[in-house]
Design an enzyme around this catalytic site. Sequence first.
Site, short mmCIF file in Angstrom:
data_model
loop_
_atom_site.label_atom_id
_atom_site.label_comp_id
_atom_site.label_asym_id
_atom_site.label_seq_id
_atom_site.Cartn_x
_atom_site.Cartn_y
_atom_site.Cartn_z
N GLN A 59 87.73 -2.88 103.16
CA GLN A 59 87.21 -1.57 102.77
C GLN A 59 88.30 -0.51 102.74
O GLN A 59 88.01 0.65 102.47
CB GLN A 59 86.11 -1.14 103.74
CG GLN A 59 84.91 -2.05 103.77
CD GLN A 59 84.07 -1.95 102.51
OE1 GLN A 59 84.10 -0.95 101.81
NE2 GLN A 59 83.32 -2.99 102.22
N CYS B 237 75.83 -6.89 106.23
CA CYS B 237 76.61 -7.90 106.96
C CYS B 237 77.15 -7.36 108.27
O CYS B 237 78.24 -7.77 108.71
CB CYS B 237 77.76 -8.47 106.11
SG CYS B 237 77.20 -9.34 104.66
#
Lengths: 413, 142
Positions: free
Chosen positions: A210, A371
């Site tokens: 990310q 997740c």
Amino acid sequence: MESPTLAKPKESALRAAFPVLSRKVHGKPLVYLDNAATTLKPAAVLDAMDHYYRHGTANIHRGIHTLAEEATAAYEGARDRVAAFVRASSRGEILFTRGTTESINLVAQAWGRGALKPGDEILLTGMEHHANLVPWQLLRDATGAVLREIPVTEAGELDLGALPGLLGERTKLVAFPWVSNALGTVNPAAELVRLVRQHCGGKILVDGAQAVSHFPVDVGALDIDFLAFSGHKLYGPTGIGVLWGRESLLEAMPPWQGGGDMIKTVTFESASWNELPHKFEAGTPAIAEAIGLGAAVAFVEETGWETIRERENELRRYAEPLLGAVPGLRLLGAAGERAPVFSFNLPGVHPSDIGALLDTEGIAIRTGTHCTMPLHARFGLSASARASFAFYNTRHEADLLLQGLDKVLRLTR
Amino acid sequence: MTIAETQEALLAEFASCGDWDARYQKLILLGKALPPMPEAMRIDANKIKGCQAQVWLFPEWKGGLVYFHADSDALIVKGIVALLVRIYNGQAPAAILSEPLTLIDKLELTRYLTPTRANGLSAMLKQLRLFAYALQARQAPA
């Protein structure tokens, strides 16, 4: 609502690079706010992949003919681009994988099985994506190692005060996400690395999935040992990712998959290994995808970090108070440093209702646990809705999200 | 009412809704109108797999007919399961197994059902028919 356009370069030109942004969903212009799941792909990436298949399909490394040499040059050229992108000290440190998940599994298996003994410790955080948790659970089960956890504060930040007490002689690995996929928290990577180096000799793996789309990365300056990230969250294709590893470590690690291309010589009884990076790339790799990733990296560099960071920071600063003003909305985490990622809940409305009703307005968000089930449990939640922005999003789209949430509240009241 | 008649009636109810927002609102209201499911039935064994939200479905048989208790923690999903309950409640297992579900297509709900939710719908329908099948098997002469 008044939505002044963002500063230079022209927003329309930035958006025009992404073909998907011109489509409609349920008759409304697509508002794509699921960038933390996967980013959209610019035409330059699609063109590079198309060009490989249309003009030059060939396998790499072994062919003597022109197409094979062109394909090899394109594939290895992509590696050079990625190496420069993360400031690797050599191209051999860049391993192509299927994605962040495979990169982390590679380290867990090829490094971890040899390095860990019963009772050794792997230190993770309470905000891990399952991809940076389950591979270590498997390794724990195989080696008898122990998993420990840096706790997450109510603000969604790592409790660094607890860190020194968690580090010791038995800490063999510290792995953490640079940016939380659910909270958007940008963890203080440099500070974390400094503390780890100060208190133990463990290796450091950073889950950069990310991070790499939001700010530049310099693995040398950061002084880490492994960095894992995915192409598809960096405006590139799915099916391709990267493991950067310190060369001395990669040299010492055994291969984790056997097959073609990763060997030097093979007899029926044994084999010797090819040099880096090929030792870790058994079989025909995702050639077109690697070329696409190279094009994505070039696209990011051409767009410029200044533009990307300026726009994303402005979007975050614009959207955060808007969301905060929605009646009852609970935002997960309140970190000072964060990417434009917002996970939230509305009272009495299931996240899947939020997602389904926003979809009728053409607005794409993620719902579920993203997740990160342990992190959701830490906040006492079974699920949340997540809106994640990229530099091509606009203030107007943030306004549309707000209007969409008004509709959700109206219809579910 | 037969399964086909209930579907016709529901179709007429939805047809009177002006726009898509109103249809969604109607669906949500149908869900909210479901009788509360006894807490004892809201257990993992009665949960339907394949839905993002939690969905519970529990059958009861009375006089050879099937009745369903259903619940969900998400409003739209609860609305969809409420539609199914209304269509199939009080029907004989043979009818549940043989009569087609036409309402969902006719409502064009699938236009707005993303695969996740559409899969959830098929999981609900499958479970509902499994219950009917089990009852039919139980009723069959040995």
